[in-house]
Design an enzyme around this catalytic site. Structure first.
Site, PDB file in Angstrom:
ATOM      1  N   GLU A 207       8.650 -28.685  61.221  1.00  0.00           N
ATOM      2  CA  GLU A 207       9.835 -28.841  61.932  1.00  0.00           C
ATOM      3  C   GLU A 207      10.919 -28.783  60.939  1.00  0.00           C
ATOM      4  OE1 GLU A 207       7.151 -30.814  62.273  1.00  0.00           O
ATOM      5  OE2 GLU A 207       6.528 -29.773  64.167  1.00  0.00           O
TER       6      GLU A 207
ATOM      7  N   ASP B 178       1.274 -26.843  60.288  1.00  0.00           N
ATOM      8  CA  ASP B 178       1.684 -28.061  60.892  1.00  0.00           C
ATOM      9  C   ASP B 178       2.865 -28.507  60.332  1.00  0.00           C
ATOM     10  OD1 ASP B 178       1.463 -30.418  62.695  1.00  0.00           O
ATOM     11  OD2 ASP B 178       0.122 -31.375  61.371  1.00  0.00           O
TER      12      ASP B 178
ATOM     13  N   ASP C 185       1.552 -33.601  69.191  1.00  0.00           N
ATOM     14  CA  ASP C 185       0.780 -35.012  69.263  1.00  0.00           C
ATOM     15  C   ASP C 185       0.912 -35.486  70.562  1.00  0.00           C
ATOM     16  OD1 ASP C 185       0.176 -34.340  66.696  1.00  0.00           O
ATOM     17  OD2 ASP C 185       1.242 -35.792  65.696  1.00  0.00           O
TER      18      ASP C 185
HETATM   19  C1  GLC Z   1      -0.229 -34.160  62.816  1.00  0.00           C
HETATM   20  C2  GLC Z   1      -0.553 -32.951  63.645  1.00  0.00           C
HETATM   21  C3  GLC Z   1      -2.066 -33.578  64.028  1.00  0.00           C
HETATM   22  C4  GLC Z   1      -2.824 -33.550  62.934  1.00  0.00           C
HETATM   23  C5  GLC Z   1      -2.184 -34.553  61.926  1.00  0.00           C
HETATM   24  C6  GLC Z   1      -2.908 -34.739  60.627  1.00  0.00           C
HETATM   25  O1  GLC Z   1      -0.115 -35.545  63.517  1.00  0.00           O
HETATM   26  O2  GLC Z   1       0.234 -32.762  64.983  1.00  0.00           O
HETATM   27  O3  GLC Z   1      -2.758 -32.341  64.768  1.00  0.00           O
HETATM   28  O4  GLC Z   1      -4.183 -33.874  63.221  1.00  0.00           O
HETATM   29  O5  GLC Z   1      -0.961 -34.315  61.813  1.00  0.00           O
HETATM   30  O6  GLC Z   1      -2.875 -33.473  59.890  1.00  0.00           O
END
Ligand code: GLC
Length: 795
Positions: free
Chosen positions: A409, A406, A480
């Site tokens: 980017e 995650d 998200d």
């Molecule tokens: C980001 C991700 C989400 C995750 C969060 C905490 O917002 O997109 O899926 O739960 O981070 O790690």
């Protein structure tokens, strides 16, 4: 910029064209795939998306005719003029794609002075993006041109009339149609006009823009702030062929482990251990199938990647082992940001070896993410990728089954990374502007390699950011979203366009990530999720519970019904991904992919095909209990629930009470099904069920089914079985069904088959000449046969 055309030379499949001021290259990759390259920033090109390219140019010719160069391949005719102006035709001379002869004429945004100031004061965002393009290609817009692809962009299926930006962006505010950039950058689009399709892959990793007639209806365009004019033209004429060509360039998704197609439950966050176990036990108690449980950032010690918080998880190995015994695979999140913290091994090692991106003076660059001050591993450096790959073993040795990447980017809480942050770029030093859009791509590549080395199994990696070609390393989710009906609606075009952009294995957070879900929204979302490749329910911290049982009995029953249906469909879904490994065709497809001759399919946003045989028309609006469904022309469709036959080429209204998602099976389909299991591998599948929707009289249908161990790479050395099932319907209505094996390499072959034949009341059934007992219920005959056979059904 280029000047007049002076001459050309040929080197194998490459044509070097000499212009007054610059030489350019045209490479014939295949008769229908041509690469255009003008060196603007660098002489050399080093694609990050195209690896191990196979070149098959076929026979082609190059002639200079009246000061234009005419290139003929077996599929295309290309005219090149002064200034590197290019027109592309099919071999019959139909123009497919032509450079626009005028210059750009953006539309005017009216308003100035005080008006703008007061509007801004109220909060209106009036800043028009300034793109400072160094590279730009304008192509003539034609009437009736439709545009698809570009990865995960918001909005609708057809991108005509809109403008988009490729700059991987983490913006958790509700994604709406006006978002130009999202988490992913896949600079590839498909144009469809009068049943002819082609694609353009603009292989440039800098911030780039795509405009499909928003600026001006006379042209569409693509461009970038730096880099080269470097694009592939991929001819169809079918959309299927375009996607096939694009994935031959950038790669297909390798066949994943079978359990990754099971239901997945996520949450920020299932901590401490007790909560995770509660969730695990509840699925089993309630007999709602589930294969995967996720651990979000809270499992770590102070958000330090590759560590565990021992207060929350005193003995992770034991916990994961016990969950494994219950049939669960646990996937843990790993973000790129490494906490700046002396004494923390990953940080110390990275600093010692100069593994982190640095500022222009060579000092490791620091920004803020979850752990506070953090360093950014330079994944564009092969040494760093090796190190990161090695770190995966820390997780897999603990029993972790897959990794969730995650924030790649890369996200940063303290303002964006400055342009001049430096990256190694595999030895050709560059800056953030060139690496930003491939940061997640390289991270996924390293993670994939690490899991493969550590486990020897097919790796499961899920990533938020990606570039063209990331499909080789990871599945993706759309980031998200929120528990909004609009986000359920939009998930369909987003996933379909991802599939058209080579990302065959993708999903959205089922139920929505941000905001609070409702019982009805979850009921409708699970109906979509059951047919999307990655089927994962996820929600944010501080939102209300969203597990299948979190609302009421009705919602729970609907969740169970669709999750169980998903498990029955597993062999069908696995077949799609097996085919995809060679064809590049995604699991979730727009109707136009199989019905390109039917223009009514070109803008259908709220229906999709799951493989070729199942059409899903979900309800995506609150309170709706019926919906219009378009059934494409060319064949008849069978209502999955009532088994009623409906003619194609018409709009119908289908009742859709809350527990019904309208689903249609293409007449003639043969669907392989498994029994319901609580998790993949719970049962040893010795008998395969085949649901047969007989073809029309005089027609034959075929289906190829694939079977292997579901996890290892042994299939690549032949350890698989391939079955061919066919159903031939004679004019008198009788049917001949043949079950044959085309390849026998996997030892756990099916021992028997259960056939469910719809719309048939047989009088006699034989298998290899022997009488077979059968049952008829309503309009459906069921019987078992012991092995592969030639089956005759008489009526
Ligand atoms: C980001 C991700 C989400 C995750 C969060 C905490 O917002 O997109 O899926 O739960 O981070 O790690």
């Amino acid at each position: 910029m280029f000047g007049s055309l002076k001459g050309h030379r040929e080197q194998d499949h490459t044509i070097v064209i000499e212009f007054e001021r610059k030489n350019v290259l045209i490479e014939i990759i295949e008769p229908s795939i041509v690469h255009f390259f003008a060196p603007i920033a660098t002489e050399r090109r080093a694609s990050k998306a195209v690896e191990n390219l196979t070149v098959n140019p076929g026979v082609f010719s190059v002639d200079l005719q009246n000061s234009q160069l005419v290139i003929k391949t077996e599929k295309l005719l290309i005219h090149v003029f002064d200034e590197f102006v290019v027109d592309v035709f099919d071999t019959a001379g139909n123009r497919l794609c032509a450079d626009y002869r005028g210059s750009a004429r953006p539309f005017v945004r009216r308003g100035s002075g005080e008006g703008l100031e007061v509007a801004a004061e109220e909060g209106h965002k009036l800043e028009a993006e300034k793109h400072r393009l160094k590279i730009q290609a304008l192509k003539k817009m034609e009437k009736d041109m439709f545009f698809y692809g570009l990865g995960d962009k918001t909005g609708h299926l057809n991108k005509r009339g809109y403008h988009y930006k490729m700059w991987n962006t983490d913006d958790p505010s509700p994604h709406v149609e006006s978002f130009e950039a999202m988490y992913k950058s896949i600079p590839f689009f498909i144009s469809l006009k009068e049943k002819q399709a082609f694609g353009i892959f603009f292989d440039n990793t800098y911030e780039s823009v795509f405009d499909f007639g928003k600026e001006n209806d006379d042209y569409y365009s693509f461009g970038a702030v730096d880099g080269n004019l470097d694009y592939y033209f991929i001819y169809g004429p079918s959309v299927k062929e375009v996607v096939g060509g694009y994935t031959r360039l950038t790669g297909t998704t390798p066949l994943p482990q079978l359990w990754t197609l099971g239901y997945q439950q996520c949450r920020w966050a299932y901590t401490p251990e007790q909560r995770l176990r509660e969730i695990a036990d509840t699925f089993r108690e309630k007999e709602i199938p589930c294969d995967v449980l996720y651990l979000d950032i809270d499992y770590m010690d102070g958000y330090r990647v590759f560590t565990w918080d021992r207060k929350k998880f005193p003995d992770p190995e034991k916990t994961l082992k016990e969950l494994k015994d219950q049939g669960y695979k646990v996937v843990t999140i790993i973000d790129p940001g490494v906490k700046k913290d002396k004494g923390y091994a990953i940080c110390d090692e990275g600093l010692k070896n100069r593994y982190f991106a640095a500022d222009k003076d060579g000092v490791p660059y620091i920004n803020k993410v979850w752990p506070g001050d953090s360093l950014y591993p330079d994944f564009s450096n092969e040494r760093v990728r090796k190190w990161w790959a090695g770190n995966q073993k820390i997780m897999t040795d603990t029993g972790v089954a897959g990794i969730w990447n995650d924030m790649n980017e890369p996200a940063s809480f303290n303002g964006p990374l400055p342009d001049d942050v430096t990256f190694n770029n595999d030895g050709v030093l560059t800056d953030h502007r060139e690496i930003h859009n491939v940061y997640g791509h390289y991270m996924s590549k390293a993670t994939n390699e690490g899991i493969k080395n550590a486990t020897g199994q097919r790796p499961f990696v899920i990533t938020r950011a990606c570039y063209a070609g990331t499909q080789k390393y990871a599945t993706v989710w759309t980031g998200d979203n929120q528990s909004l009906w609009e986000h359920l609606r939009m998930s369909l075009p987003m996933l379909i366009n991802l599939g058209l952009s080579g990302i065959a294995f993708c999903g959205t957070d089922v139920g929505g990530f941000g905001f609070d879900c409702t019982a009805e929204l979850l009921s409708r979302w699970v109906q979509v999720g059951a047919f999307t490749p990655l089927f994962r329910n996820h929600s944010s911290i501080f939102t209300r519970d969203q597990e299948p049982w979190a609302f009421d009995e009705e919602t729970e029953a609907i969740n169970r019904k669709y999750i169980q249906l998903r498990y029955r469909l597993l062999p069908y879904l696995y077949d799609i991904l097996h085919d995809e490994e060679t064809t590049g065709l995604p699991m979730i497809r727009p109707l136009l992919m199989h019905y390109q001759d039917d223009p009514k399919t070109y803008e259908i946003n709220d229906e999709f095909l799951c493989g070729e045989n199942i059409l899903v028309a979900p309800v995506v609006g609150q309170g709706e209990r019926a919906r219009m469904v378009y059934l494409p022309e060319g064949n008849r469709w069978v209502d999955f629930w009532t088994k009623g036959i409906v003619e194609g080429g018409q709009y119908i209204v289908r009742d859709a009470p809350l527990d019904v998602c309208p689903i249609y099976i293409k007449e003639g389909s043969i669907l392989p099904l498994y029994p319901v299991q609580n998790f993949v591998g719970e049962k040893q599948i010795k008998q395969l069920t085949l649901e047969i929707y007989p073809p029309e009289k005089g027609r034959e249908s075929n289906y190829v089914h694939y079977q292997d161990d579901g996890s290892s790479f042994d299939y690549r050395s032949g350890a698989y079985n391939l079955y061919r099932f066919s159903a031939l319907r004679s004019e008198d209505g009788s049917i001949r069904i043949r079950l044959e094996k085309e390849h026998a390499g996997y030892k756990m072959a099916y021992e028997s088959f259960k056939l469910v034949l719809h719309h048939m009341k047989p009088s006699r059934i034989t298998a290899n000449g022997e009488l077979v007992a059968f049952e008829v219920f309503k309009n459906q005959a069921t019987f078992k046969i012991a092995d592969l056979a030639d089956v005759r059904i008489e009526i």
